[in-house]
Every structure is written in structure tokens, then in C-alpha cells.
Design an enzyme around this catalytic site. Structure first.
Site, PDB file in Angstrom:
ATOM      1  N   PRO A 128      35.648  10.098 161.432  1.00 11.70           N
ATOM      2  CA  PRO A 128      36.462   9.493 160.375  1.00 11.70           C
ATOM      3  C   PRO A 128      35.624   8.990 159.184  1.00 11.70           C
ATOM      4  CG  PRO A 128      37.279   8.832 162.522  1.00 11.70           C
ATOM      5  CD  PRO A 128      36.033   9.631 162.779  1.00 11.70           C
ATOM      6  N   ARG A 247      29.205  29.689 157.466  1.00 12.41           N
ATOM      7  CA  ARG A 247      29.668  29.778 156.075  1.00 12.41           C
ATOM      8  C   ARG A 247      29.795  31.226 155.627  1.00 12.41           C
ATOM      9  NH1 ARG A 247      26.148  24.407 154.449  1.00 12.41           N
ATOM     10  NH2 ARG A 247      27.795  22.997 155.141  1.00 12.41           N
ATOM     11  N   GLN A 283      52.130  44.736 131.620  1.00 17.32           N
ATOM     12  CA  GLN A 283      50.683  44.542 131.542  1.00 17.32           C
ATOM     13  C   GLN A 283      50.247  43.190 132.140  1.00 17.32           C
ATOM     14  OE1 GLN A 283      48.690  44.350 127.662  1.00 17.32           O
ATOM     15  NE2 GLN A 283      47.650  46.237 128.233  1.00 17.32           N
ATOM     16  N   ILE A 342      52.873  36.877 141.264  1.00 20.08           N
ATOM     17  CA  ILE A 342      53.414  38.247 141.192  1.00 20.08           C
ATOM     18  C   ILE A 342      54.705  38.347 142.015  1.00 20.08           C
ATOM     19  CG2 ILE A 342      52.965  40.644 141.941  1.00 20.08           C
ATOM     20  CD1 ILE A 342      50.003  40.123 141.082  1.00 20.08           C
ATOM     21  N   GLU A 368      33.792  23.281 157.136  1.00 18.23           N
ATOM     22  CA  GLU A 368      32.387  23.737 157.173  1.00 18.23           C
ATOM     23  C   GLU A 368      31.684  23.499 155.833  1.00 18.23           C
ATOM     24  OE1 GLU A 368      31.300  27.115 159.496  1.00 18.23           O
ATOM     25  OE2 GLU A 368      33.091  26.982 160.740  1.00 18.23           O
ATOM     26  N   GLU A 372      32.249  21.359 146.875  1.00 14.84           N
ATOM     27  CA  GLU A 372      31.309  20.455 146.193  1.00 14.84           C
ATOM     28  C   GLU A 372      29.992  20.386 146.979  1.00 14.84           C
ATOM     29  OE1 GLU A 372      34.580  19.597 146.886  1.00 14.84           O
ATOM     30  OE2 GLU A 372      35.154  20.139 144.846  1.00 14.84           O
TER      31      GLU A 372
HETATM   32  C1  LIG Z   1      41.722  22.039 159.643  1.00 13.43           C
HETATM   33  C2  LIG Z   1      40.327  21.498 159.728  1.00 13.43           C
HETATM   34  C3  LIG Z   1      39.479  21.938 160.734  1.00 13.43           C
HETATM   35  C4  LIG Z   1      38.202  21.394 160.875  1.00 13.43           C
HETATM   36  N1  LIG Z   1      37.415  21.787 161.929  1.00 13.43           N
HETATM   37  C5  LIG Z   1      36.243  21.119 162.178  1.00 13.43           C
HETATM   38  C6  LIG Z   1      35.504  21.352 163.354  1.00 13.43           C
HETATM   39  O1  LIG Z   1      35.832  22.221 164.174  1.00 13.43           O
HETATM   40  N2  LIG Z   1      34.403  20.597 163.589  1.00 13.43           N
HETATM   41  C7  LIG Z   1      33.974  19.632 162.727  1.00 13.43           C
HETATM   42  O2  LIG Z   1      32.964  18.972 163.007  1.00 13.43           O
HETATM   43  N3  LIG Z   1      34.647  19.391 161.575  1.00 13.43           N
HETATM   44  C8  LIG Z   1      35.770  20.096 161.294  1.00 13.43           C
HETATM   45  N4  LIG Z   1      36.507  19.837 160.143  1.00 13.43           N
HETATM   46  C9  LIG Z   1      36.023  18.814 159.242  1.00 13.43           C
HETATM   47  C10 LIG Z   1      35.547  19.355 157.892  1.00 13.43           C
HETATM   48  O3  LIG Z   1      34.321  19.981 158.015  1.00 13.43           O
HETATM   49  C11 LIG Z   1      35.561  18.171 156.902  1.00 13.43           C
HETATM   50  O4  LIG Z   1      36.916  17.871 156.640  1.00 13.43           O
HETATM   51  C12 LIG Z   1      34.811  18.475 155.623  1.00 13.43           C
HETATM   52  O5  LIG Z   1      33.430  18.583 155.858  1.00 13.43           O
HETATM   53  C13 LIG Z   1      35.044  17.406 154.556  1.00 13.43           C
HETATM   54  O6  LIG Z   1      34.910  16.121 155.067  1.00 13.43           O
HETATM   55  P1  LIG Z   1      36.068  15.032 154.810  1.00 13.43           P
HETATM   56  O7  LIG Z   1      37.349  15.658 155.183  1.00 13.43           O
HETATM   57  O8  LIG Z   1      35.684  13.784 155.487  1.00 13.43           O
HETATM   58  O9  LIG Z   1      36.075  14.830 153.244  1.00 13.43           O
HETATM   59  P2  LIG Z   1      35.132  13.831 152.411  1.00 13.43           P
HETATM   60  O10 LIG Z   1      33.720  14.020 152.826  1.00 13.43           O
HETATM   61  O11 LIG Z   1      35.698  12.470 152.478  1.00 13.43           O
HETATM   62  O12 LIG Z   1      35.302  14.409 150.953  1.00 13.43           O
HETATM   63  C14 LIG Z   1      36.382  14.067 150.079  1.00 13.43           C
HETATM   64  C15 LIG Z   1      36.091  14.688 148.725  1.00 13.43           C
HETATM   65  O13 LIG Z   1      34.885  14.126 148.171  1.00 13.43           O
HETATM   66  C16 LIG Z   1      33.981  15.176 147.854  1.00 13.43           C
HETATM   67  N5  LIG Z   1      32.617  14.710 148.066  1.00 13.43           N
HETATM   68  C17 LIG Z   1      32.104  14.069 149.140  1.00 13.43           C
HETATM   69  N6  LIG Z   1      30.796  13.824 148.961  1.00 13.43           N
HETATM   70  C18 LIG Z   1      30.469  14.326 147.753  1.00 13.43           C
HETATM   71  C19 LIG Z   1      29.270  14.386 146.989  1.00 13.43           C
HETATM   72  N7  LIG Z   1      28.111  13.915 147.452  1.00 13.43           N
HETATM   73  N8  LIG Z   1      29.300  14.975 145.767  1.00 13.43           N
HETATM   74  C20 LIG Z   1      30.455  15.499 145.297  1.00 13.43           C
HETATM   75  N9  LIG Z   1      31.634  15.461 145.950  1.00 13.43           N
HETATM   76  C21 LIG Z   1      31.629  14.900 147.173  1.00 13.43           C
HETATM   77  C22 LIG Z   1      34.344  16.307 148.793  1.00 13.43           C
HETATM   78  O14 LIG Z   1      33.872  17.554 148.328  1.00 13.43           O
HETATM   79  C23 LIG Z   1      35.859  16.200 148.795  1.00 13.43           C
HETATM   80  O15 LIG Z   1      36.371  16.812 147.649  1.00 13.43           O
HETATM   81  C24 LIG Z   1      37.754  20.419 159.961  1.00 13.43           C
HETATM   82  C25 LIG Z   1      38.587  20.017 158.910  1.00 13.43           C
HETATM   83  C26 LIG Z   1      39.854  20.534 158.793  1.00 13.43           C
HETATM   84  C27 LIG Z   1      40.724  20.048 157.671  1.00 13.43           C
END
Ligand SMILES: Cc1cc2nc3c(=O)[nH]c(=O)nc-3n(C[C@H](O)[C@H](O)[C@H](O)COP(=O)(O)OP(=O)(O)OC[C@H]3O[C@@H](n4cnc5c(N)ncnc54)[C@H](O)[C@@H]3O)c2cc1C
Length: 385
Positions: A128, A247, A283, A342, A368, A372
Site C-alpha cells: 500500500p 517489461r 479520409q 472509428i 510493472e 513515468e
Molecule cells: C491490475 C494490477 C495488477 C498488478 N499486479 C502486480 C503484481 O502481480 N505484483 C506486484 O508486486 N505489483 C502488482 N501491481 C502493482 C503495480 O506494479 C503498481 O500499481 C505500480 O507499480 C504503480 O504503483 P502505485 O499503484 O502504488 O502508484 P504510485 O506509485 O502511487 O503512483 C501514482 C502516480 O505517481 C506517479 N509517480 C510516482 N513516483 C513518481 C516519480 N518519482 N516521478 C514521477 N511520477 C511518479 C506514478 O507514475 C503514477 O502516475 C499491479 C497493479 C495493478 C493495477
């Protein structure tokens, strides 16, 4: 790009194409509504070897190169995204830690079960309070005698609810954190103190579940540190190596989904008549189709290039992997938007698959590593000495 495929690979691709058209696509709507893949389909996926695409042959997998695996993902991503998600953790983030950094004993114990699909694996890094900032995880592992005790909570874990084992990242030295203080563990679902928490309700990817995992004084044997004692504290590096590979694989799914969206759009534009002629005659529609095709073409080239580079060079393709993830996933979002445009109002309706693709591909820019974070990784690689 010159693509030479083995006869076996040609047969495999052909089989997957037919499997997608005849078995997966017809139930795509049902899976969407029931939020569940029927067990008989999972069994067919096992029989086709789909759970072990990326697992070496000596451990029961097909031992495909990343490039070959990407070709399979392209085909598999032309239908509901949940099917790929079902096998992706066994081939990718759930098993690669063991393949790349595991001990021989760990490989022999776990990989055959994952390759056959008898077991499902998941990858538990995100928490979280630690998403993009993965080094900030709070899950703690402490050594007590001959076992580790894990405490903490992971969330958003793909296949977490059905996983038989998880690759779990936990802090073993709070002072060092990502620099020698995070360790990767193999945690089986039957280990005491392991439990599945909330299963999230999501925007898309129905049929694939995302769950919370809770570790409450979870007992993990010493020998379940990925790579053994020499790898205590090295888990963050393992996570990054696994994600580099993942990735590129996500890039393949983006290209496959985009290709399908283009094909659906071409067909629709030819048959939808407005102002007395097919909309393909306008077009404005042609330009969207041309842009979609051009962007897919470009994305496919960097995808294939990076996958082959990874096959040749091993794990040192961080910059290219992030470029593929960034470019291909942003591309598919634009393509999905044009496909919906479309299709007009019909694209917004559940009768057509466009709205499902539109929701499903949106995830690719988040998991993954968000777009950003990919840009940060690319920039860091460009600026380092
Ligand atoms: C359906 C789903 C499946 C997933 N499966 C897995 C899994 O199997 N295992 C696992 O470990 N995780 C999993 N994840 C987690 C996923 O990898 C994270 O949601 C992701 O890395 C982003 O983290 P966050 O959601 O906490 O967003 P946050 O880190 O809170 O980011 C919120 C926003 O802030 C931006 N941000 C954060 N830091 C910066 C920075 N330094 N500079 C610029 N922008 C920034 C982010 O790009 C984003 O736009 C899953 C997520 C989803 C939604």
C-alpha cells in the site's frame, strides 16, 4: 526485420492462433461476465504448454527464447487479456526470480510444477505504501533459528488469490534497504501465517484477479531465500532483473492487442455505411487507420529488437526494456482510442470487444512500472557514467 523461425515454433504459433480463434475468443464475453476462466480452458492451456513457455526444458518447460515467447504473447493478446494474465505469472514475474537467481535445488523443486501449470506462481513486491517507490517496502523478514518470520502486507498481486507460491520481497536489513537489505523469498501458500486478503474490483482484466497477501508471523524455511544464503539482501536486484524481462513481455501484449484493434477497425470501417458509403472512404477514418498501422509497425520493431538483445546479452537491457514498455503501452492506448472513435457509438457498447480492450490495455501503462517510472529508468541509464 528478418525473422527466421524454427519449424516447431511455426507449428506452435499456428496452434496458438487456432486456440485463440476457436476456444478463447468465443468465451471471451462469458469470462468477462463471470470474472472467471473455466477450468477446462485452463486445462487446455496446460496441455498446450502455455504455463512453461519461458521455463527451461530441463525443468519441464518449452524453453522458448524471450523473442519466441513474445510472438506467443502477441497472438494470445488478440483476445481477452485475462488469458495471458493467467499464464504470465508462471512464465514471468512469478518464476523468473528462481530461474535467474535461484539455487539448483529451488529450480528442481518448483519449476516443473510451474511449467506444467499444476501450480500457479505470483510476484509480491507492491505494498500500500510502496508502489513506484518499491524500495520503500515495509514487509519485514527476521531470522529466528532455522527459519525466517515474515510480517507485512502486499497488495495488487496478480493471481494472488489462486497462487500456490509467491515470490515475496521483504526487508531483512532496514539500514541498507534496496542496497543490500531486501531479500526475495519463495513462500508457499501452506506456510503458517500466509493468507489471501481482499480481492480487488477492477476497471478491466476481468477473469484475472488481483489480491492482497498478508503475512502474519509467516514461517519461511531458511532454504527458501531465492539463491540461498549468498543472496540474503540481494532481493531488490533480483526484482529489477525480473521486471526488465517482464517489461519486454508486456510490450508484446501491447503489440498483439493493438494489431487486433487495427484489424477490427479495418473490418468495421469497410462495412459501416454512412452518407451512402462505407466510412473507410472518408479520409478522416483512413488517417486514423494509417496512424494505427504505423505506430504498431514501429512498436513491433523495437519490441523484437529488444527481445533479441535480451536473448543475446542476458539481463543488461534495462534501458531498452523500459523503452519497449513505455513506447508499446502508450502506443496501444492511442490505438485503442482511435479504434473506439472509428467504431463510433458501437465502440462504446459491450456488444463489441473494443470497449473491453480500451479498459484492459489501460492497465499496461501502470503495472510493472508506470510510464513515468520507465522514463525515469531510461533517463537514469542515459545520464549515468
Ligand atoms: C491490475 C494490477 C495488477 C498488478 N499486479 C502486480 C503484481 O502481480 N505484483 C506486484 O508486486 N505489483 C502488482 N501491481 C502493482 C503495480 O506494479 C503498481 O500499481 C505500480 O507499480 C504503480 O504503483 P502505485 O499503484 O502504488 O502508484 P504510485 O506509485 O502511487 O503512483 C501514482 C502516480 O505517481 C506517479 N509517480 C510516482 N513516483 C513518481 C516519480 N518519482 N516521478 C514521477 N511520477 C511518479 C506514478 O507514475 C503514477 O502516475 C499491479 C497493479 C495493478 C493495477
Amino acid at each position: 526485420m528478418d525473422i527466421e523461425l524454427s519449424e516447431d515454433m511455426k507449428i506452435m504459433l499456428d496452434t496458438i492462433k487456432r486456440f485463440v480463434q476457436r476456444e478463447l475468443e468465443p468465451i471471451s464475453r462469458q469470462v468477462e461476465e463471470e470474472d472467471k476462466i473455466p477450468e477446462e480452458i485452463v486445462q487446455k492451456m496446460r496441455e498446450l504448454g502455455l504455463f512453461g513457455l519461458a521455463i527451461p526444458q530441463e525443468y519441464g518447460g518449452l524453453g522458448l527464447s524471450l523473442f519466441e515467447e513474445c510472438l506467443i504473447y502477441e497472438e494470445l493478446s488478440k483476445t481477452n487479456a485475462c488469458f495471458r494474465a493467467r499464464i504470465a505469472t508462471n512464465n514471468g514475474i512469478g518464476s523468473q526470480g528462481i530461474i535467474i537467481d535461484g539455487t539448483e535445488e529451488q529450480r528442481r523443486k518448483y519449476l516443473p510444477k510451474l511449467a506444467s501449470g499444476e501450480w500457479t506462481a505470483c510476484f509480491a513486491l507492491t505494498e500500500p505504501e510502496a508502489g513506484s517507490d518499491a524500495a520503500n517496502i515495509k514487509t519485514r523478514a527476521e531470522l529466528q533459528g532455522d527459519h525466517w518470520v515474515l510480517n507485512g502486507k502486499k497488495h495488487f498481486i496478480t493471481n494472488g488469490d489462486i497462487a500456490d507460491m509467491a515470490t515475496v520481497f521483504a526487508v531483512t536489513d532496514p539500514q541498507k534497504r534496496a542496497r543490500g537489505g531486501i531479500t526475495a523469498f519463495i513462500v508457499e501458500k501452506n506456510f503458517p501465517g500466509y493468507r489471501v486478503g481482499t480481492i480487488e474490483k477492477k476497471m478491466g482484466h476481468r477473469g484475472s484477479h488481483t489480491a492482497e497477501l498478508i503475512f502474519d508471523n509467516c514461517i519461511v524455511p531458511k532454504e527458501n531465500v531465492i539463491g540461498g544464503i549468498r543472496m540474503v539482501g540481494q532481493g531488490f536486484k533480483t526484482a529489477m532483473k525480473v521486471l526488465d524481462r517482464g517489461r519486454i513481455a508486456i510490450g508484446a501484449s501491447a503489440v498483439g492487442a493493438a494489431q487486433k484493434l487495427l484489424e477490427l477497425s479495418v473490418d468495421y470501417a469497410k462495412q459501416r455505411v454512412q452518407f451512402g458509403r462505407p466510412i473507410a472512404n472518408f479520409q478522416a477514418i483512413q488517417f486514423m487507420l494509417a496512424d494505427m498501422a504505423t505506430q504498431i509497425y514501429a512498436a513491433r520493431q523495437i519490441l523484437y529488437h529488444a527481445a533479441r538483445l535480451r536473448d543475446k546479452m542476458g539481463t543488461s537491457v534495462t534501458k531498452e526494456a523500459s523503452m519497449v514498455k513505455l513506447f508499446c503501452t502508450e502506443m496501444v492506448s492511442r490505438v485503442a482510442d482511435m479504434a473506439l472513435q472509428i467504431h463510433g457509438g458501437m465502440g462504446y457498447m459491450k456488444d463489441y470487444p473494443i470497449e473491453r480492450f480500451y479498459r484492459d490495455v489501460r492497465l499496461m501503462r501502470i503495472y510493472e512500472g508506470t510510464s513515468e517510472i520507465q522514463r525515469l529508468v531510461i533517463a537514469r541509464e542515459l545520464l549515468k557514467d
